[in-house]
Scaffold this active site. Sequence first.
Site, short mmCIF file in Angstrom:
data_model
loop_
_atom_site.label_atom_id
_atom_site.label_comp_id
_atom_site.label_asym_id
_atom_site.label_seq_id
_atom_site.Cartn_x
_atom_site.Cartn_y
_atom_site.Cartn_z
N GLY A 49 -6.60 19.84 -7.12
CA GLY A 49 -7.32 20.66 -7.78
C GLY A 49 -8.71 20.80 -7.68
O GLY A 49 -9.03 20.35 -6.83
N PRO A 50 -9.68 21.72 -8.36
CA PRO A 50 -10.88 21.89 -8.02
C PRO A 50 -11.93 20.73 -8.32
O PRO A 50 -11.28 19.96 -9.07
CB PRO A 50 -11.43 23.22 -8.71
CG PRO A 50 -10.14 23.17 -9.82
CD PRO A 50 -9.25 22.64 -9.49
N ASP A 52 -14.14 18.35 -10.47
CA ASP A 52 -14.19 18.22 -11.89
C ASP A 52 -12.95 18.15 -12.60
O ASP A 52 -13.14 18.17 -13.88
CB ASP A 52 -15.30 19.23 -12.50
CG ASP A 52 -16.77 19.00 -12.51
OD1 ASP A 52 -17.15 17.60 -12.27
OD2 ASP A 52 -17.76 19.51 -12.72
N GLY A 54 -10.66 15.96 -12.64
CA GLY A 54 -10.05 14.86 -13.09
C GLY A 54 -9.15 14.13 -11.82
O GLY A 54 -8.25 13.30 -12.31
N SER A 56 -9.84 12.24 -9.49
CA SER A 56 -10.37 10.52 -9.17
C SER A 56 -9.50 9.65 -10.36
O SER A 56 -9.27 8.71 -10.27
CB SER A 56 -11.71 10.27 -8.77
OG SER A 56 -11.89 11.04 -7.80
N GLU A 127 -9.75 11.60 -2.50
CA GLU A 127 -10.57 12.77 -1.66
C GLU A 127 -9.94 12.93 -0.13
O GLU A 127 -10.48 12.95 0.65
CB GLU A 127 -12.04 11.96 -1.36
CG GLU A 127 -12.78 11.67 -2.62
CD GLU A 127 -13.28 12.86 -3.31
OE1 GLU A 127 -13.06 13.83 -3.16
OE2 GLU A 127 -14.00 12.46 -4.10
N ALA A 128 -8.43 13.03 -0.48
CA ALA A 128 -7.71 13.16 0.71
C ALA A 128 -8.09 14.47 1.88
O ALA A 128 -7.68 14.48 2.90
CB ALA A 128 -6.13 13.20 0.39
#
Length: 240
Positions: A49-50, A52, A54, A56, A127-128
């Site tokens: 997803g972009p 912000d 969610g 993480s 953060e893959a």
Amino acid sequence: MTDDAAAAPTCLARPIPGPADDRAGGGCAAARGADGRPLHAAALRFFWGPMDCGKSTMALQMNYNHARQGRRGLVTTRIDRSLGPQVTTRIGLAHSAIEVTDDLDLRDLVRDATAEGGRVDYLICDEASFYNLDHVEQMAELVDGHDVDVYAFGLATDFRSCLFPAAQRLFELADEVARIQVEVLCWCGREGLLNARVVEGRVVREGAQVVIGDTVDSADVRYQVLCRRHYRSGDLGPRG
Ligand SMILES: [Zn+2]
């Protein structure tokens, strides 16, 4: 106590046979493929997803849910916004994490953790998109060869709206790909999809693929999630 009750415990689960149930013997035995490995074992899943949206937060929730059930996992990240070895979220959660570097082999990570007497049931890879292609292959091998579940979270596209190489490979290899359903809105109210890089108040479309920035207004390089229409026109809205 009857003899029956004293007998060794037996599994009572019995799948209901159906036309598609071709398991030899049925019962509790896991169905196996012709290579002898379980047909339904670990999986590689990619949640994207972009900024912000969610990701993480979901990664940490996933870790919490699995750990609560007694499963053992490792959390990895790369270029977290804190720039430290942890996963941080915009809503204030944080968890220590292993920083992924180019020469880190995720298989070694699991092997070392196992050698120390632990076991690894799953990996949470935050953060893959910033991992390299080898890391994605290692994820697949951990799933296929070691029955480790891998949950990867990341952006799909960079500031140019092109796929990150690792994200592309995850789309290609993952057993399951899911867009995170928390909507991030563009300033116009439409669903935000693309991550615009903003330098000195303008959308830039050239430069290094990864440049550290944040979505706060004060950052020198910042990112703003826009709908496709406003990403393409470069319109940052009344506050941009
Ligand atoms: Zn818009």
